[in-house]
Design an enzyme around this catalytic site. Structure first.
Site, PDB file in Angstrom:
ATOM      1  CB  CYS A   7      -0.905  -0.002   1.222  1.00 32.12           C
ATOM      2  SG  CYS A   7      -1.739   1.564   1.522  1.00 32.12           S
ATOM      3  CB  CYS A  20     -16.057 -15.792  22.168  1.00 32.24           C
ATOM      4  SG  CYS A  20     -17.577 -16.748  22.012  1.00 32.24           S
TER       5      CYS A  20
END
Length: 374
Positions: free
Chosen positions: A47, A346
């Site tokens: 990039c 989670c």
């Protein structure tokens, strides 16, 4: 990810006829710099937003231009290069004063900004258009680059061969104005993109304290929330404001049922905050389908709002995640998530409140609006 951010803008330019005069602007920029009797170095390291930002921090560098080189297409567009069919790579040209900064320093800085062992792309950007290359402008640069690469290979810093190419410079085409100084014009989106690409995580792991060589550190963390105070309400208030399930999960460390909770399959764009304190915790940008039946994220919005603790319940060692100010039990974090972090947060839906992107300003989380502007 970067193509998603730029695609809409580039499409509008084409449709509106704004490409007219782009070639002239590119030529004038290069001509102006060449008249300043500066020397030029050309590098490709994935990039060009990230590599441009790194080199512009070096003392003695007057300007860095993002562009395309190495292919056969004259004056290519971003779309042509990103398709991988033009033969070009995203690259940067560094205009520097050799009396202040040497080419040796530029080369050493270049290694500390890329993964020299990956010729299939760089970090989150895959494809030959993102492979690392040193383009030398004369024999002196060629010799310095080859010796530096050999020294890097001999250092055994990496457990893979150094595959970065060293090639003679080819015609260089400055990229569209939208891509120039992107890290200055769009700092929040740039920082968010950079941190999520995995670039800085790799560099820190590979170089440690040797990472920065005459470089001013480029911010590598996601945009942080403005300095706000978040407090845990009293237990009386919590019992009044929260549902029974929310209270049991956040205050008693209960676990809700998988696939039978509010956000496990939520695909809307927005952020997730602590249902009790309001602390911004996670973003839909980092949410993924883990197959567990609970909302799962690769990283938090801001680690400053999380606390991790060892949990030895269920006869095993786990890492519990709690909100810092609200002290709400959120869930657990595991090291089996997708790249670039490899983490899986989670989290119980009952510990969260979802704020859609269109209501971020209204709810006082305006600092995160740019995360969803493409």
């Amino acid at each position: 990810m970067k193509s998603l951010m730029t695609g809409m803008v580039c499409a509008l330019l084409v449709l509106s006829g704004c490409n007219q005069g782009v070639d002239d602007n590119r030529s004038q920029r290069s001509l102006k710099l060449s008249r300043e009797n500066l020397q030029i170095a050309t590098f490709a390291g994935g990039c060009f937003w990230c590599v441009e930002a790194g080199f512009e921090k070096l003392k003695g560098v007057h300007e860095v231009i993002s562009g395309y080189t190495g292919g056969d297409v004259k004056n290519p567009t971003y779309e042509e290069v990103s398709s991988g069919n033009s033969g070009h790579v995203e690259a940067i040209q560094v205009y520097y004063d050799p009396a202040v900064v040497s080419y040796n320093t530029l080369i050493e800085s270049f290694w500390r900004q890329i993964n020299p062992t990956d010729d299939g792309g760089q970090f989150g950007d895959r494809g030959q258009q993102y492979r690392p290359v040193v383009f030398y402008h004369d024999e002196t640069q060629k010799v310095i680059a080859e010796e530096s690469r050999a020294a890097l290979e001999a250092s055994t810093r990496f457990n893979k061969p150094v595959v970065t190419e060293i090639l003679a410079v080819e015609p260089f085409y400055p990229a569209e104005d939208y891509h120039q100084d992107y890290y200055k014009k769009n700092p929040i989106r740039y920082q968010f993109y950079r941190s999520h690409s995995g670039r800085d995580q790799f560099l820190e792991k590979s170089w440690g304290s040797d990472l920065h060589l005459d470089l001013t550190e480029v911010p590598a963390t996601p945009p942080k929330a403005a300095a706000k105070r978040y407090e845990k309400p009293s237990d009386e208030v919590l019992q009044r404001q929260l549902t029974t399930l929310q209270y049991e999960v956040t205050q008693k460390e209960a676990t809700e049922k998988p696939f039978q909770n509010e956000y496990w399959d939520n695909k809307r764009e927005g952020i997730y905050v602590d249902v009790a304190s309001g602390e911004p915790l996670f973003s839909s940008v980092d949410k993924f389908e883990s197959g567990t039946g609970w909302p799962s994220f690769t990283r938090p919005l801001n680690e400053d709002y999380l606390v991790e603790r060892k949990d030895f319940k269920l006869f095993m060692s786990r890492t519990e995640v709690r909100s810092k100010s609200g002290d709400s039990h959120l869930g657990h974090v595991f090291s089996d998530g997708p790249q670039p972090t490899g983490q899986r947060y989670c989290v119980n839906s009952a510990a969260l409140r979802f704020i859609p992107k269109e209501k971020l300003l209204e709810e006082g989380y305006g600092e995160f609006v740019d995360l969803f502007e493409k």
